[in-house]
Design an enzyme around this catalytic site. Structure first.
Site, mmCIF file in Angstrom:
data_model
loop_
_atom_site.group_PDB
_atom_site.id
_atom_site.type_symbol
_atom_site.label_atom_id
_atom_site.label_comp_id
_atom_site.label_asym_id
_atom_site.label_seq_id
_atom_site.Cartn_x
_atom_site.Cartn_y
_atom_site.Cartn_z
ATOM 1 N N ASN A 1 -43.383 -9.986 17.732
ATOM 2 C CA ASN A 1 -43.942 -8.689 18.122
ATOM 3 C C ASN A 1 -45.454 -8.714 18.294
ATOM 4 O OD1 ASN A 1 -41.349 -7.832 18.131
ATOM 5 N ND2 ASN A 1 -41.455 -6.725 16.186
ATOM 6 N N ARG B 1 -33.014 -13.742 20.029
ATOM 7 C CA ARG B 1 -34.115 -12.911 20.508
ATOM 8 C C ARG B 1 -35.310 -13.012 19.564
ATOM 9 N NH1 ARG B 1 -33.002 -6.941 21.762
ATOM 10 N NH2 ARG B 1 -35.162 -7.274 22.324
ATOM 11 N N CYS C 1 -30.693 1.494 22.716
ATOM 12 C CA CYS C 1 -30.069 0.239 22.276
ATOM 13 C C CYS C 1 -29.315 0.535 20.984
ATOM 14 C CB CYS C 1 -31.136 -0.830 22.085
ATOM 15 S SG CYS C 1 -32.204 -0.465 20.714
ATOM 16 N N ARG D 1 -36.197 -3.940 26.272
ATOM 17 C CA ARG D 1 -36.784 -2.633 26.502
ATOM 18 C C ARG D 1 -38.275 -2.620 26.246
ATOM 19 N NH1 ARG D 1 -37.541 -0.358 23.190
ATOM 20 N NH2 ARG D 1 -37.605 1.734 24.099
HETATM 21 C C1 EPZ Z 1 -41.722 -1.951 17.837
HETATM 22 O O1 EPZ Z 1 -40.780 -1.275 18.639
HETATM 23 C C2 EPZ Z 1 -41.070 -3.280 17.484
HETATM 24 N N1 EPZ Z 1 -40.825 -4.049 18.712
HETATM 25 C C3 EPZ Z 1 -39.744 -3.029 16.757
HETATM 26 O O2 EPZ Z 1 -39.211 -4.289 16.393
HETATM 27 C C4 EPZ Z 1 -40.045 -2.233 15.497
HETATM 28 O O3 EPZ Z 1 -38.825 -1.928 14.847
HETATM 29 C C5 EPZ Z 1 -40.772 -0.927 15.851
HETATM 30 O O4 EPZ Z 1 -41.967 -1.238 16.610
HETATM 31 C C6 EPZ Z 1 -41.171 -0.133 14.617
HETATM 32 O O5 EPZ Z 1 -41.954 -0.918 13.791
HETATM 33 C C7 EPZ Z 1 -41.862 -4.726 19.269
HETATM 34 O O6 EPZ Z 1 -42.978 -4.693 18.783
HETATM 35 C C8 EPZ Z 1 -41.554 -5.514 20.505
HETATM 36 P P1 EPZ Z 1 -41.921 2.500 18.054
HETATM 37 P P2 EPZ Z 1 -41.230 0.095 19.414
HETATM 38 O O7 EPZ Z 1 -42.392 2.945 19.392
HETATM 39 O O8 EPZ Z 1 -42.629 -0.018 19.857
HETATM 40 C C9 EPZ Z 1 -39.847 6.725 18.465
HETATM 41 C C10 EPZ Z 1 -37.556 -5.944 16.186
HETATM 42 O O9 EPZ Z 1 -36.490 -6.006 15.564
HETATM 43 N N2 EPZ Z 1 -40.576 6.823 19.742
HETATM 44 O O10 EPZ Z 1 -42.923 2.340 16.953
HETATM 45 O O11 EPZ Z 1 -40.181 0.409 20.400
HETATM 46 C C11 EPZ Z 1 -38.742 5.671 18.518
HETATM 47 O O12 EPZ Z 1 -37.554 6.219 19.028
HETATM 48 C C12 EPZ Z 1 -37.929 -4.674 16.926
HETATM 49 O O13 EPZ Z 1 -38.401 -6.869 16.258
HETATM 50 C C13 EPZ Z 1 -40.598 8.036 20.413
HETATM 51 O O14 EPZ Z 1 -39.998 9.026 19.969
HETATM 52 O O15 EPZ Z 1 -41.134 1.122 18.200
HETATM 53 C C14 EPZ Z 1 -38.583 5.288 17.071
HETATM 54 O O16 EPZ Z 1 -37.730 6.227 16.426
HETATM 55 C C15 EPZ Z 1 -36.859 -3.594 16.767
HETATM 56 N N3 EPZ Z 1 -41.283 8.122 21.593
HETATM 57 C C16 EPZ Z 1 -40.001 5.442 16.501
HETATM 58 O O17 EPZ Z 1 -40.721 6.244 17.447
HETATM 59 C C17 EPZ Z 1 -41.957 7.053 22.125
HETATM 60 O O18 EPZ Z 1 -42.575 7.198 23.209
HETATM 61 C C18 EPZ Z 1 -40.751 4.115 16.340
HETATM 62 O O19 EPZ Z 1 -40.728 3.467 17.604
HETATM 63 C C19 EPZ Z 1 -41.922 5.821 21.419
HETATM 64 C C20 EPZ Z 1 -41.236 5.732 20.230
#
Ligand code: EPZ
Length: 463
Positions: free
Chosen positions: A33, A413, A131, A107
């Site tokens: 990440n 992955r 997902c 994604r």
């Molecule tokens: C990053 O995902 C990581 N992926 C995830 O790791 C990790 O679980 C997550 O951050 C939380 O720490 C990468 O860095 C590539 P978020 P991301 O945006 O950026 C909501 C793994 O296993 N949200 O912080 O997609 C969302 O639905 C993966 O390595 C909105 O509502 O996570 C979630 O409930 C899985 N609107 C929460 O925020 C938005 O526009 C946190 O999502 C964006 C997110």
């Protein structure tokens, strides 16, 4: 390198013979990440970017393909320590479109929008689907890009964004989204004027992104805290950057040691990035000593883990990406644990699979109540996603008997050579083409990667 989706290879499964206490030393890989947003950031510059300590992962392969389709030159090398080196030059970009098949494959490629807008003034992506762990909306990304002056049009499954120029502004995120924080930092580095992002995510991977961007000549300050300031610059150069270690891979190996009753030394780890996980495992009775100078953690099982409660939170809280793995530990702990998943909407895909192994877990919304049992029993399982898959491997390592796990592609992955590195710690885990055919379960021990001999699958899996 893991082959891209579409090249259909025969199905593979992991076969795990439980009951071995893991012992030995494992070197933690570079952080998935961290490298993913940095690869997106290479689009911002025509200079050459060289990354060292890069993990060979399926998600990195997807990002590599996305960059090549945009017109960037990407080349793998092997560093002196055997780890991956990626050389990327986005001097000649020929497209602003991220193709749909690749968005579906990963994604998080949504955070290419910011760099494409910053460099080309245009970006076309497809809405990344949800997902296994939730709907994964991108409203925070789009709101922030619009605040910077982008015009965003959603046409069915596609999103077109355009900006003659991006103007620095103040953005307040509704939630500290990791991806949105990264996307907006990258969009702002070439914008005119200063951008301030408030309620920003504070993950270490964002600090690593800031350090990389500043090496390119950007002016980003405050990553790791909830307010990040970016002063736009006119252009960026090239840089070399070593990726930080993967704190989630490290945490996964820590639980592997604890759940099997073993003793494992982790090298190339930054304990400060794992404070919440270390504290929770210590609370469960796991022996952990850290040498921050030497970047080493020693994890030693002392007795059956005690039940502990925890709630996942944005960094520096307990990481959601470690929730499935620590639930597997809770499943064999002494007592009852209450686990709350407050980050993602539905990140309990591992629960029905753990129950098939004899775990006693009840879920209600985002809360799971886990009543620890003495021992789990091996079973035929399905990995629904990356971290749930890792949790099921850990459960299989500790279980009585044999576990067969489908969904190896999920593991690829985020874990580099996972079963090979577990075997180096004594684990009996093998990857088999499925269905098994002649040759490799003679004596009940699958040979590594060989073909299993003709046996009835049910009888064989039941062991
Ligand atoms: C990053 O995902 C990581 N992926 C995830 O790791 C990790 O679980 C997550 O951050 C939380 O720490 C990468 O860095 C590539 P978020 P991301 O945006 O950026 C909501 C793994 O296993 N949200 O912080 O997609 C969302 O639905 C993966 O390595 C909105 O509502 O996570 C979630 O409930 C899985 N609107 C929460 O925020 C938005 O526009 C946190 O999502 C964006 C997110």
């Amino acid at each position: 390198m893991a082959r891209m989706a579409g090249s259909r290879r025969p199905e593979q499964r992991l076969v795990i013979e439980g009951g071995v206490r893991l012992k030995g030393t494992v070197r933690v890989s570079g952080a998935k990440n961290a490298i993913l947003p940095m690869l997106a950031a290479t689009v911002l510059t025509s200079g050459e970017c060289v990354f060292t300590g890069v993990p060979r992962l399926r998600d990195v392969a997807v990002m590599e393909t996305i960059l090549r389709r945009l017109g960037a030159a990407v080349r793998w090398e092997t560093g002196p320590d055997g780890t991956g080196v990626l050389r990327v030059s986005a001097r000649n970009l020929s497209s602003h479109r991220v193709s749909e098949d690749l968005m579906g494959e990963m994604r998080s490629s949504i955070f290419l929008m910011g760099p494409l807008l910053g460099r080309l003034g245009r970006a076309r992506v497809s809405t990344p689907g949800g997902c296994a762990i939730g709907p994964r909306p991108i409203d925070q990304h789009l709101r922030g890009l619009a605040a910077l002056g982008a015009t965003i049009r959603q046409q069915g499954a596609h999103i077109e964004a355009e900006a003659a120029s991006l103007e620095g502004t103040e953005i307040h995120l509704d939630i500290p989204s990791v991806g949105a924080t990264e996307n907006l930092i990258m969009a702002a580095v070439l914008a005119r004027g200063t951008t301030v992002i408030r309620n920003a995510a504070r993950e270490p991977e964002i600090v690593d992104l800031q350090n990389f961007l500043n090496r390119l000549g950007a002016r980003v300050r405050g990553a790791g805290r909830d307010t990040i300031r970016i002063d736009g610059v006119r252009r960026l150069g090239g840089a070399e950057h070593a990726i930080i270690p993967d704190r989630i891979e490290a945490g996964t190996f820590m639980v592997a040691a604890a759940i099997t009753g073993g003793e494992v030394i982790l090298e190339n780890v930054i304990p400060e990035h794992l404070e919440a996980v270390i504290a929770k495992l210590r609370e469960a009775g796991v022996g952990i000593t850290e040498d921050r100078e030497a970047m080493v953690l020693r994890v030693r099982w002392s007795s059956r883990p005690r039940a502990t409660d925890f709630k996942t939170l944005p960094y520096p809280g307990f990481p959601t990406d470690m929730q499935p793995q620590v639930m597997a530990l809770a499943a064999v702990a002494d007592g009852t644990s209450v686990i709350t998943e407050s980050v993602f909407e539905q990140r309990f895909g591992h629960v029905p699979e753990l129950i098939r192994m004899g775990a006693r877990i009840k879920t209600e919304g985002r809360i799971a109540v886990v009543e620890g049992v003495e021992r789990l029993t091996g079973a035929a399982l399905d990995a629904p996603d990356l971290r749930a898959g890792a949790a099921l491997v850990l459960a299989g390592l500790a279980a009585r008997g044999r576990t067969v796990l489908r969904g190896v592609n999920h593991l690829e992955r985020g874990y580099e050579r996972f079963e090979e590195r577990l075997r180096s710690l004594g684990a009996r885990v093998y990857r088999l083409a499925w269905p098994p055919s002649v040759g490799s379960v003679a004596g009940g021990r699958p040979s590594e990667g060989g073909q299993a001999e003709e046996t009835s699958r049910a009888a064989w899996v039941a062991g």
